[in-house]
Design a protein around this motif. Structure first.
Motif, mmCIF file in Angstrom:
data_model
loop_
_atom_site.group_PDB
_atom_site.id
_atom_site.type_symbol
_atom_site.label_atom_id
_atom_site.label_comp_id
_atom_site.label_asym_id
_atom_site.label_seq_id
_atom_site.Cartn_x
_atom_site.Cartn_y
_atom_site.Cartn_z
ATOM 1 N N ILE A 117 11.743 9.281 10.283
ATOM 2 C CA ILE A 117 10.329 9.251 9.919
ATOM 3 C C ILE A 117 10.219 8.488 8.601
ATOM 4 C CG2 ILE A 117 8.337 10.618 9.190
ATOM 5 C CD1 ILE A 117 9.242 12.821 11.021
ATOM 6 N N SER A 118 9.351 7.499 8.563
ATOM 7 C CA SER A 118 9.218 6.640 7.383
ATOM 8 C C SER A 118 7.859 6.833 6.722
ATOM 9 C CB SER A 118 9.389 5.167 7.773
ATOM 10 O OG SER A 118 10.669 4.935 8.314
ATOM 11 N N ILE A 119 7.864 6.847 5.397
ATOM 12 C CA ILE A 119 6.624 6.939 4.615
ATOM 13 C C ILE A 119 6.687 5.876 3.513
ATOM 14 C CG2 ILE A 119 5.189 8.372 3.118
ATOM 15 C CD1 ILE A 119 6.230 10.800 4.589
ATOM 16 N N PRO A 120 5.846 4.854 3.585
ATOM 17 C CA PRO A 120 5.852 3.806 2.561
ATOM 18 C C PRO A 120 4.752 4.011 1.523
ATOM 19 C CG PRO A 120 4.595 3.048 4.418
ATOM 20 C CD PRO A 120 4.982 4.491 4.713
ATOM 21 N N LEU A 121 4.869 3.303 0.435
ATOM 22 C CA LEU A 121 3.800 3.179 -0.556
ATOM 23 C C LEU A 121 3.939 1.802 -1.167
ATOM 24 C CD1 LEU A 121 1.441 4.281 -2.238
ATOM 25 C CD2 LEU A 121 3.137 5.155 -3.874
ATOM 26 N N PHE A 122 2.970 0.937 -0.900
ATOM 27 C CA PHE A 122 3.082 -0.414 -1.433
ATOM 28 C C PHE A 122 1.727 -0.948 -1.876
ATOM 29 C CE2 PHE A 122 3.180 -0.581 3.240
ATOM 30 C CZ PHE A 122 2.057 -1.354 3.532
ATOM 31 N N VAL A 123 1.790 -1.970 -2.698
ATOM 32 C CA VAL A 123 0.604 -2.673 -3.172
ATOM 33 C C VAL A 123 0.387 -3.875 -2.270
ATOM 34 C CG1 VAL A 123 -0.469 -3.894 -5.100
ATOM 35 C CG2 VAL A 123 1.014 -1.925 -5.540
ATOM 36 N N GLU A 124 -0.850 -4.063 -1.854
ATOM 37 C CA GLU A 124 -1.160 -5.195 -0.966
ATOM 38 C C GLU A 124 -2.232 -6.074 -1.583
ATOM 39 O OE1 GLU A 124 -3.263 -5.736 3.342
ATOM 40 O OE2 GLU A 124 -1.413 -4.544 3.301
ATOM 41 N N PHE A 165 13.309 -0.452 -0.748
ATOM 42 C CA PHE A 165 12.234 -1.372 -1.100
ATOM 43 C C PHE A 165 11.781 -2.125 0.147
ATOM 44 C CE2 PHE A 165 15.234 -0.959 -4.625
ATOM 45 C CZ PHE A 165 14.408 -0.406 -5.598
ATOM 46 N N VAL A 166 10.487 -2.397 0.190
ATOM 47 C CA VAL A 166 9.924 -3.085 1.347
ATOM 48 C C VAL A 166 8.994 -4.191 0.872
ATOM 49 C CG1 VAL A 166 8.040 -1.403 1.520
ATOM 50 C CG2 VAL A 166 8.652 -2.772 3.520
ATOM 51 N N GLY A 167 9.033 -5.313 1.574
ATOM 52 C CA GLY A 167 8.130 -6.426 1.305
ATOM 53 C C GLY A 167 7.595 -6.982 2.614
ATOM 54 N N ARG A 168 6.359 -7.457 2.575
ATOM 55 C CA ARG A 168 5.735 -7.930 3.814
ATOM 56 C C ARG A 168 4.822 -9.103 3.509
ATOM 57 N NH1 ARG A 168 2.672 -3.749 7.713
ATOM 58 N NH2 ARG A 168 4.846 -3.252 8.157
ATOM 59 N N ILE A 169 4.798 -10.072 4.419
ATOM 60 C CA ILE A 169 3.857 -11.176 4.372
ATOM 61 C C ILE A 169 3.286 -11.348 5.775
ATOM 62 C CG2 ILE A 169 5.712 -12.860 4.734
ATOM 63 C CD1 ILE A 169 4.030 -14.874 3.160
ATOM 64 N N GLY A 170 1.983 -11.567 5.856
ATOM 65 C CA GLY A 170 1.391 -11.664 7.175
ATOM 66 C C GLY A 170 0.121 -12.474 7.180
ATOM 67 N N TYR A 171 -0.297 -12.791 8.399
ATOM 68 C CA TYR A 171 -1.562 -13.496 8.600
ATOM 69 C C TYR A 171 -2.144 -13.027 9.928
ATOM 70 C CZ TYR A 171 -4.987 -17.142 9.526
ATOM 71 O OH TYR A 171 -6.139 -17.810 9.810
ATOM 72 N N GLY A 172 -3.388 -12.560 9.881
ATOM 73 C CA GLY A 172 -4.014 -12.093 11.108
ATOM 74 C C GLY A 172 -3.273 -10.910 11.698
ATOM 75 N N LEU A 173 -2.864 -11.040 12.962
ATOM 76 C CA LEU A 173 -2.194 -9.953 13.655
ATOM 77 C C LEU A 173 -0.691 -9.926 13.436
ATOM 78 C CD1 LEU A 173 -4.045 -10.052 17.121
ATOM 79 C CD2 LEU A 173 -4.460 -8.509 15.211
ATOM 80 N N ASN A 191 -8.825 -13.207 8.991
ATOM 81 C CA ASN A 191 -8.393 -14.584 8.740
ATOM 82 C C ASN A 191 -7.663 -14.743 7.412
ATOM 83 O OD1 ASN A 191 -9.511 -15.499 11.155
ATOM 84 N ND2 ASN A 191 -11.507 -15.886 10.218
ATOM 85 N N ARG A 192 -7.287 -13.642 6.793
ATOM 86 C CA ARG A 192 -6.612 -13.716 5.499
ATOM 87 C C ARG A 192 -5.094 -13.600 5.639
ATOM 88 N NH1 ARG A 192 -9.994 -9.339 1.859
ATOM 89 N NH2 ARG A 192 -11.964 -10.476 1.716
ATOM 90 N N MET A 193 -4.409 -14.228 4.716
ATOM 91 C CA MET A 193 -3.002 -13.903 4.512
ATOM 92 C C MET A 193 -2.942 -12.645 3.645
ATOM 93 S SD MET A 193 -0.899 -17.442 3.937
ATOM 94 C CE MET A 193 0.633 -16.526 4.107
ATOM 95 N N TYR A 194 -1.835 -11.935 3.728
ATOM 96 C CA TYR A 194 -1.675 -10.768 2.868
ATOM 97 C C TYR A 194 -0.213 -10.625 2.462
ATOM 98 C CZ TYR A 194 -0.627 -8.682 7.468
ATOM 99 O OH TYR A 194 -0.130 -8.426 8.718
ATOM 100 N N PHE A 195 -0.041 -10.080 1.276
ATOM 101 C CA PHE A 195 1.285 -9.915 0.677
ATOM 102 C C PHE A 195 1.418 -8.469 0.207
ATOM 103 C CE2 PHE A 195 -0.391 -14.137 0.013
ATOM 104 C CZ PHE A 195 0.634 -14.978 0.446
ATOM 105 N N SER A 196 2.517 -7.842 0.568
ATOM 106 C CA SER A 196 2.729 -6.434 0.216
ATOM 107 C C SER A 196 4.122 -6.249 -0.356
ATOM 108 C CB SER A 196 2.560 -5.529 1.447
ATOM 109 O OG SER A 196 1.340 -5.762 2.090
ATOM 110 N N ALA A 197 4.244 -5.323 -1.286
ATOM 111 C CA ALA A 197 5.544 -4.966 -1.853
ATOM 112 C C ALA A 197 5.474 -3.539 -2.365
ATOM 113 C CB ALA A 197 5.923 -5.916 -2.986
ATOM 114 N N GLY A 198 6.580 -2.798 -2.168
ATOM 115 C CA GLY A 198 6.579 -1.421 -2.636
ATOM 116 C C GLY A 198 7.850 -0.694 -2.264
#
Length: 304
Positions: free
Chosen positions: A201-208, A264-272, A218-225
Protein backbone atom coordinates in the motif's frame (compact mmCIF):
# COMPACT_ATOMS: atom_id res chain seq x y z
CA UNK A 1 -76.20 53.53 0.38
CA UNK A 2 -75.78 49.98 1.52
CA UNK A 3 -74.29 49.03 -1.85
CA UNK A 4 -71.88 51.97 -1.73
CA UNK A 5 -70.74 50.97 1.75
CA UNK A 6 -70.24 47.37 0.61
CA UNK A 7 -68.17 48.47 -2.38
CA UNK A 8 -66.05 50.70 -0.13
CA UNK A 9 -65.55 47.82 2.29
CA UNK A 10 -64.52 45.53 -0.59
CA UNK A 11 -61.97 48.10 -1.81
CA UNK A 12 -60.57 48.52 1.69
CA UNK A 13 -60.43 44.74 2.17
CA UNK A 14 -58.70 44.03 -1.14
CA UNK A 15 -56.34 46.96 -0.69
CA UNK A 16 -55.37 45.71 2.76
CA UNK A 17 -54.98 42.16 1.49
CA UNK A 18 -52.75 43.26 -1.37
CA UNK A 19 -50.69 45.38 1.02
CA UNK A 20 -50.28 42.44 3.41
CA UNK A 21 -49.22 40.10 0.59
CA UNK A 22 -46.73 42.68 -0.66
CA UNK A 23 -45.20 43.01 2.79
CA UNK A 24 -44.94 39.22 3.21
CA UNK A 25 -43.34 38.75 -0.23
CA UNK A 26 -40.90 41.59 0.40
CA UNK A 27 -40.03 40.22 3.83
CA UNK A 28 -39.46 36.75 2.37
CA UNK A 29 -37.21 38.07 -0.41
CA UNK A 30 -35.31 40.20 2.10
CA UNK A 31 -34.81 37.22 4.42
CA UNK A 32 -33.49 35.04 1.60
CA UNK A 33 -31.15 37.82 0.46
CA UNK A 34 -29.92 38.46 3.98
CA UNK A 35 -29.35 34.76 4.66
CA UNK A 36 -27.41 34.46 1.43
CA UNK A 37 -25.35 37.55 2.09
CA UNK A 38 -24.50 37.01 5.72
CA UNK A 39 -23.62 33.34 5.24
CA UNK A 40 -20.63 34.50 3.23
CA UNK A 41 -18.38 36.89 5.09
CA UNK A 42 -16.31 37.65 2.00
CA UNK A 43 -19.39 38.74 0.05
CA UNK A 44 -20.59 40.91 2.95
CA UNK A 45 -17.20 42.61 3.15
CA UNK A 46 -17.36 43.40 -0.55
CA UNK A 47 -20.88 44.82 -0.16
CA UNK A 48 -19.80 46.99 2.77
CA UNK A 49 -16.79 48.19 0.80
CA UNK A 50 -18.84 48.91 -2.31
CA UNK A 51 -21.46 50.92 -0.42
CA UNK A 52 -19.19 52.65 2.07
CA UNK A 53 -18.67 55.64 -0.19
CA UNK A 54 -22.37 56.51 -0.52
CA UNK A 55 -23.20 59.04 2.22
CA UNK A 56 -26.64 60.22 1.11
CA UNK A 57 -29.30 59.69 -1.49
CA UNK A 58 -28.18 62.75 -3.45
CA UNK A 59 -24.43 62.89 -2.87
CA UNK A 60 -21.87 60.34 -4.12
CA UNK A 61 -18.38 60.79 -2.79
CA UNK A 62 -16.74 57.62 -4.11
CA UNK A 63 -17.58 54.16 -5.25
CA UNK A 64 -18.72 52.47 -8.43
CA UNK A 65 -20.80 54.92 -10.42
CA UNK A 66 -22.11 52.01 -12.48
CA UNK A 67 -24.01 50.82 -9.42
CA UNK A 68 -25.82 54.12 -8.83
CA UNK A 69 -29.11 55.22 -10.32
CA UNK A 70 -30.48 58.74 -9.65
CA UNK A 71 -28.01 59.22 -6.85
CA UNK A 72 -29.11 56.03 -5.09
CA UNK A 73 -27.20 52.75 -4.91
CA UNK A 74 -28.42 49.90 -7.09
CA UNK A 75 -28.26 47.26 -4.34
CA UNK A 76 -29.07 44.36 -6.65
CA UNK A 77 -26.13 45.09 -8.94
CA UNK A 78 -23.88 45.81 -5.95
CA UNK A 79 -24.73 42.43 -4.40
CA UNK A 80 -24.15 40.57 -7.68
CA UNK A 81 -20.82 42.31 -8.25
CA UNK A 82 -19.77 41.43 -4.70
CA UNK A 83 -20.73 37.79 -5.24
CA UNK A 84 -18.76 37.63 -8.49
CA UNK A 85 -15.68 39.20 -6.91
CA UNK A 86 -15.85 36.88 -3.91
CA UNK A 87 -16.32 33.69 -5.87
CA UNK A 88 -13.59 34.61 -8.36
CA UNK A 89 -11.09 35.16 -5.53
CA UNK A 90 -12.03 32.39 -3.11
CA UNK A 91 -12.57 29.53 -5.59
CA UNK A 92 -9.05 29.57 -7.04
CA UNK A 93 -7.62 27.11 -4.52
CA UNK A 94 -10.66 24.87 -4.92
CA UNK A 95 -9.95 24.62 -8.65
CA UNK A 96 -6.49 23.09 -8.16
CA UNK A 97 -6.57 19.40 -8.93
CA UNK A 98 -3.44 17.30 -8.92
CA UNK A 99 -2.62 14.13 -10.82
CA UNK A 100 -2.43 10.81 -8.98
CA UNK A 101 -5.46 8.58 -9.60
CA UNK A 102 -4.74 6.22 -12.47
CA UNK A 103 -2.84 3.17 -13.65
CA UNK A 104 0.86 2.75 -14.42
CA UNK A 105 3.18 -0.02 -15.55
CA UNK A 106 6.94 -0.06 -15.95
CA UNK A 107 10.21 -1.68 -14.99
CA UNK A 108 11.87 -2.07 -11.60
CA UNK A 109 15.29 -3.22 -10.51
CA UNK A 110 17.68 -3.26 -7.57
CA UNK A 111 20.64 -0.96 -6.98
CA UNK A 112 23.62 -1.48 -4.73
CA UNK A 113 24.72 1.23 -2.26
CA UNK A 114 27.01 2.39 -5.09
CA UNK A 115 23.95 2.86 -7.35
CA UNK A 116 24.87 -0.02 -9.64
CA UNK A 117 22.49 -2.72 -10.85
CA UNK A 118 25.34 -5.20 -11.29
CA UNK A 119 25.34 -7.19 -8.08
CA UNK A 120 28.49 -8.70 -6.52
CA UNK A 121 29.12 -12.46 -6.67
CA UNK A 122 27.62 -13.23 -3.27
CA UNK A 123 24.38 -11.48 -4.21
CA UNK A 124 24.09 -12.55 -7.86
CA UNK A 125 21.07 -14.76 -7.06
CA UNK A 126 19.09 -11.50 -6.80
CA UNK A 127 20.10 -10.40 -10.31
CA UNK A 128 16.94 -9.66 -12.28
CA UNK A 129 15.70 -9.86 -15.84
CA UNK A 130 15.06 -6.56 -17.61
CA UNK A 131 11.41 -7.59 -17.85
CA UNK A 132 10.83 -7.27 -14.11
CA UNK A 133 7.64 -5.23 -13.86
CA UNK A 134 6.07 -2.70 -11.52
CA UNK A 135 2.29 -2.23 -11.64
CA UNK A 136 0.70 0.72 -9.85
CA UNK A 137 -3.02 1.20 -9.22
CA UNK A 138 -3.73 4.56 -7.59
CA UNK A 139 -7.33 4.76 -6.40
CA UNK A 140 -7.55 7.76 -4.04
CA UNK A 141 -6.40 11.36 -4.32
CA UNK A 142 -6.67 14.60 -2.34
CA UNK A 143 -5.38 17.95 -3.60
CA UNK A 144 -4.61 21.11 -1.62
CA UNK A 145 -4.19 24.34 -3.58
CA UNK A 146 -1.32 26.64 -2.65
CA UNK A 147 -1.08 29.21 -5.44
CA UNK A 148 -4.23 29.57 -7.52
CA UNK A 149 -4.76 26.50 -9.70
CA UNK A 150 -1.10 26.15 -10.65
CA UNK A 151 0.65 24.91 -7.51
CA UNK A 152 -0.49 22.58 -4.76
CA UNK A 153 0.06 19.52 -2.62
CA UNK A 154 -1.18 16.10 -3.66
CA UNK A 155 -1.59 12.98 -1.53
CA UNK A 156 -3.57 9.79 -1.88
CA UNK A 157 -3.38 6.02 -1.69
CA UNK A 158 -2.63 3.22 -4.09
CA UNK A 159 -1.41 -0.33 -4.56
CA UNK A 160 1.94 -1.26 -6.09
CA UNK A 161 2.92 -4.73 -7.26
CA UNK A 162 6.61 -5.39 -7.86
CA UNK A 163 7.47 -8.50 -9.87
CA UNK A 164 11.12 -9.58 -9.78
CA UNK A 165 12.05 -12.20 -12.39
CA UNK A 166 15.28 -13.94 -11.47
CA UNK A 167 17.83 -14.03 -14.25
CA UNK A 168 19.73 -17.14 -13.15
CA UNK A 169 16.81 -19.63 -13.01
CA UNK A 170 16.89 -19.70 -9.26
CA UNK A 171 14.56 -18.73 -6.45
CA UNK A 172 15.07 -17.70 -2.81
CA UNK A 173 14.42 -19.25 0.58
CA UNK A 174 15.07 -18.68 4.28
CA UNK A 175 17.46 -20.88 6.22
CA UNK A 176 16.76 -22.29 9.68
CA UNK A 177 18.47 -19.27 11.25
CA UNK A 178 16.34 -16.93 9.08
CA UNK A 179 19.03 -16.00 6.59
CA UNK A 180 18.14 -15.33 2.95
CA UNK A 181 19.63 -17.99 0.64
CA UNK A 182 19.58 -18.96 -2.99
CA UNK A 183 17.32 -21.86 -3.90
CA UNK A 184 18.07 -24.07 -6.88
CA UNK A 185 16.34 -27.10 -8.30
CA UNK A 186 18.12 -30.27 -9.42
CA UNK A 187 19.62 -30.24 -12.89
CA UNK A 188 16.90 -32.58 -14.16
CA UNK A 189 14.36 -29.79 -13.62
CA UNK A 190 14.11 -27.17 -16.35
CA UNK A 191 13.08 -23.81 -14.90
CA UNK A 192 10.83 -21.82 -17.21
CA UNK A 193 9.93 -18.95 -14.88
CA UNK A 194 10.97 -17.89 -11.41
CA UNK A 195 9.93 -14.68 -9.69
CA UNK A 196 9.39 -12.90 -6.40
CA UNK A 197 6.26 -10.75 -6.09
CA UNK A 198 5.59 -8.16 -3.40
CA UNK A 199 2.62 -5.83 -2.96
CA UNK A 200 2.54 -2.62 -0.97
CA UNK A 201 0.00 0.00 0.00
CA UNK A 202 1.53 3.31 -1.08
CA UNK A 203 0.88 6.81 0.28
CA UNK A 204 2.62 9.74 -1.45
CA UNK A 205 2.94 13.42 -0.64
CA UNK A 206 4.30 15.65 -3.36
CA UNK A 207 4.24 19.19 -4.69
CA UNK A 208 2.78 19.62 -8.16
CA UNK A 209 3.28 22.52 -10.53
CA UNK A 210 1.01 23.10 -13.52
CA UNK A 211 2.30 26.00 -15.66
CA UNK A 212 0.28 27.80 -18.32
CA UNK A 213 -3.11 29.43 -18.57
CA UNK A 214 -4.77 26.73 -20.66
CA UNK A 215 -7.32 24.34 -19.23
CA UNK A 216 -6.06 21.53 -16.99
CA UNK A 217 -6.33 18.76 -19.60
CA UNK A 218 -3.91 20.62 -21.90
CA UNK A 219 -1.24 21.43 -19.32
CA UNK A 220 2.07 19.84 -18.58
CA UNK A 221 2.66 19.10 -14.92
CA UNK A 222 5.68 18.43 -12.76
CA UNK A 223 5.61 16.69 -9.38
CA UNK A 224 8.21 15.82 -6.77
CA UNK A 225 7.97 14.55 -3.22
CA UNK A 226 8.12 11.56 -0.91
CA UNK A 227 6.34 8.21 -0.80
CA UNK A 228 5.85 5.55 1.85
CA UNK A 229 4.61 1.99 1.67
CA UNK A 230 3.48 -0.92 3.84
CA UNK A 231 3.99 -4.55 2.80
CA UNK A 232 0.77 -6.56 2.52
CA UNK A 233 1.95 -9.67 0.63
CA UNK A 234 5.05 -11.44 -0.66
CA UNK A 235 5.54 -14.78 -2.37
CA UNK A 236 7.72 -16.66 -4.84
CA UNK A 237 6.47 -18.52 -7.88
CA UNK A 238 8.44 -21.23 -9.67
CA UNK A 239 7.46 -22.85 -12.96
CA UNK A 240 9.46 -25.80 -14.28
CA UNK A 241 9.38 -28.99 -16.34
CA UNK A 242 10.27 -32.47 -15.14
CA UNK A 243 10.23 -35.34 -17.64
CA UNK A 244 8.25 -33.10 -20.02
CA UNK A 245 5.64 -32.51 -17.34
CA UNK A 246 4.98 -28.88 -16.53
CA UNK A 247 4.71 -28.04 -12.85
CA UNK A 248 4.56 -24.93 -10.74
CA UNK A 249 4.74 -23.99 -7.11
CA UNK A 250 4.03 -20.90 -5.03
CA UNK A 251 5.40 -20.20 -1.56
CA UNK A 252 4.35 -17.39 0.77
CA UNK A 253 6.87 -15.91 3.18
CA UNK A 254 8.20 -12.54 4.27
CA UNK A 255 11.74 -13.45 3.08
CA UNK A 256 13.14 -10.80 5.43
CA UNK A 257 11.58 -8.13 3.21
CA UNK A 258 11.21 -4.73 4.83
CA UNK A 259 7.62 -4.22 5.99
CA UNK A 260 7.94 -0.46 5.55
CA UNK A 261 9.60 1.48 2.79
CA UNK A 262 10.08 5.16 2.05
CA UNK A 263 11.65 7.08 -0.75
CA UNK A 264 11.42 9.82 -3.32
CA UNK A 265 9.10 10.17 -6.28
CA UNK A 266 9.12 12.44 -9.32
CA UNK A 267 6.62 12.74 -12.14
CA UNK A 268 6.22 14.62 -15.41
CA UNK A 269 3.11 14.43 -17.52
CA UNK A 270 0.88 15.95 -20.14
CA UNK A 271 -2.84 15.34 -20.47
CA UNK A 272 -3.64 11.72 -19.72
CA UNK A 273 -0.05 10.39 -19.88
CA UNK A 274 2.78 10.67 -17.37
CA UNK A 275 6.15 9.16 -16.51
CA UNK A 276 6.94 8.44 -12.86
CA UNK A 277 10.29 7.59 -11.30
CA UNK A 278 10.57 6.22 -7.75
CA UNK A 279 13.60 5.41 -5.61
CA UNK A 280 13.26 3.82 -2.16
CA UNK A 281 15.81 4.97 0.33
CA UNK A 282 15.76 2.03 2.74
CA UNK A 283 17.11 -1.46 2.06
CA UNK A 284 14.73 -3.99 0.53
CA UNK A 285 15.82 -6.71 2.98
CA UNK A 286 16.22 -6.32 6.73
CA UNK A 287 18.49 -9.24 7.68
CA UNK A 288 21.99 -8.36 8.83
CA UNK A 289 23.57 -10.79 6.38
CA UNK A 290 21.07 -10.23 3.58
CA UNK A 291 21.97 -8.33 0.40
CA UNK A 292 21.81 -4.56 0.77
CA UNK A 293 19.64 -3.59 -2.17
CA UNK A 294 17.58 -0.53 -2.99
CA UNK A 295 14.54 -0.61 -5.24
CA UNK A 296 13.80 1.82 -8.05
CA UNK A 297 11.15 1.90 -10.76
CA UNK A 298 10.25 3.87 -13.88
CA UNK A 299 6.63 3.67 -15.04
CA UNK A 300 4.43 5.00 -17.82
CA UNK A 301 1.01 5.92 -16.50
CA UNK A 302 -2.50 6.84 -17.61
CA UNK A 303 -4.29 9.51 -15.60
CA UNK A 304 -7.96 8.90 -14.84
Amino acid sequence: MANIKKQRMKKIFFTGLCSLLSVLIYAQDTTVAEDFIFDNEEIQKDIDSATSGIISSDTLIKGDSGNVENGKPDMEKTVMDAINRSTSSTDLNKKFKGHYIGFAIGVNDFLTPEYSNHLPAGQSFMQLHNTSLSVQINFFQHSIGLIKDHLGLVTGAGLEYNNFYFRNDNSIMLSIDNQLLERRLAESFKVTKSKLTVSYISIPLFVEFQPGKVKRSNRMYFSAGIIGGYLINSHTKLMYENNNVKQKGKEYSDYNINSYRYGFVGRIGYGLLNVTGTYYNNSFFTGQDDPELYLFSVCLGVQL
